[in-house]
Design a protein around this motif. Structure first.
Motif, mmCIF file in Angstrom:
data_model
loop_
_atom_site.group_PDB
_atom_site.id
_atom_site.type_symbol
_atom_site.label_atom_id
_atom_site.label_comp_id
_atom_site.label_asym_id
_atom_site.label_seq_id
_atom_site.Cartn_x
_atom_site.Cartn_y
_atom_site.Cartn_z
ATOM 1 N N ALA A 1 9.205 -3.225 -12.363
ATOM 2 C CA ALA A 1 10.904 -2.851 -11.843
ATOM 3 C C ALA A 1 9.672 -2.704 -10.306
ATOM 4 N N PRO A 2 10.371 -2.530 -9.272
ATOM 5 C CA PRO A 2 10.631 -2.982 -8.328
ATOM 6 C C PRO A 2 9.561 -1.802 -7.654
ATOM 7 N N SER A 3 8.891 -2.087 -7.085
ATOM 8 C CA SER A 3 7.388 -0.290 -6.323
ATOM 9 C C SER A 3 8.100 0.679 -5.903
ATOM 10 N N VAL A 4 8.113 1.590 -5.708
ATOM 11 C CA VAL A 4 8.685 3.086 -5.202
ATOM 12 C C VAL A 4 7.574 3.147 -4.193
ATOM 13 N N ILE A 5 6.671 2.929 -4.099
ATOM 14 C CA ILE A 5 5.547 3.762 -2.335
ATOM 15 C C ILE A 5 5.858 2.206 -1.562
ATOM 16 N N PRO A 6 6.486 2.484 -0.602
ATOM 17 C CA PRO A 6 6.575 1.274 0.400
ATOM 18 C C PRO A 6 5.828 0.930 1.076
ATOM 19 N N PRO A 7 5.411 -0.532 1.412
ATOM 20 C CA PRO A 7 3.864 -1.644 1.888
ATOM 21 C C PRO A 7 3.403 -1.108 3.306
ATOM 22 N N LYS A 8 2.457 -0.749 3.319
ATOM 23 C CA LYS A 8 1.713 -0.711 4.564
ATOM 24 C C LYS A 8 1.227 -1.633 5.053
ATOM 25 N N LYS A 9 1.772 -1.257 6.926
ATOM 26 C CA LYS A 9 1.772 -2.644 7.506
ATOM 27 C C LYS A 9 -0.456 -2.657 8.332
ATOM 28 N N ILE A 10 -0.934 -3.879 8.070
ATOM 29 C CA ILE A 10 -2.297 -3.518 8.274
ATOM 30 C C ILE A 10 -2.628 -4.498 9.736
ATOM 31 N N LYS A 11 -3.115 -3.682 10.376
ATOM 32 C CA LYS A 11 -3.252 -4.490 11.575
ATOM 33 C C LYS A 11 -5.026 -4.615 12.268
ATOM 34 N N VAL A 12 -5.694 -5.658 12.706
ATOM 35 C CA VAL A 12 -6.322 -6.733 12.548
ATOM 36 C C VAL A 12 -6.873 -5.984 14.383
ATOM 37 N N LYS A 13 -7.822 -6.055 14.727
ATOM 38 C CA LYS A 13 -8.872 -5.809 16.300
ATOM 39 C C LYS A 13 -9.359 -6.675 16.826
ATOM 40 N N SER A 14 -9.010 -6.766 17.378
ATOM 41 C CA SER A 14 -9.912 -8.687 17.745
ATOM 42 C C SER A 14 -11.335 -7.779 18.098
ATOM 43 N N GLN A 15 -12.491 -8.467 16.818
ATOM 44 C CA GLN A 15 -14.183 -8.415 17.880
ATOM 45 C C GLN A 15 -14.205 -8.699 19.474
#
Length: 105
Positions: free
Chosen positions: A90-104
């Motif tokens: 079945a399709p997911s009921v939890i929305p996807p989360k966006k992952i942000k990568v910070k530069s080092q």
């Protein structure tokens, strides 16, 4: 004039003493006629082959369009959902989360 037509109808021009030149002309005209008939048959064969190939191209084009439309239907989200529900997914009921990568730096 009447006498020459009568000679042609009787065929005496073919058996007279100077008939060799008449036979050459007759054989030449006969060979030209045979070549013309053979050329005509060859052209007819080509015309029929072209018509057959055009029909085959039209059939293949319609099969291609039919296959493409089936693929478009199968790629639709609703069709995929129905196919996956039959398999228990079945399709997911939890929305996807966006992952942000910070530069080092």
């Amino acid at each position: 004039m009447k006498k020459s037509i009568y000679r042609i109808l009787k065929g005496t021009f073919l058996v007279s003493d100077d008939s060799f030149k008449n036979w050459r002309v007759i054989i030449f005209i006969s060979s030209l006629a045979i070549v013309m008939i053979a050329s005509s048959h060859s052209a007819d064969k080509k015309v029929y082959e072209i018509a057959r190939l055009k029909n085959e191209v039209n059939e293949m084009r319609s099969e291609f369009i039919d296959g493409r439309s089936k693929l478009m239907r199968l790629k639709m989200e609703s069709e995929i959902m129905v196919a996956m529900q039959k398999k228990g997914i079945a399709p997911s009921v939890i929305p996807p989360k966006k992952i942000k990568v910070k530069s080092q730096q």
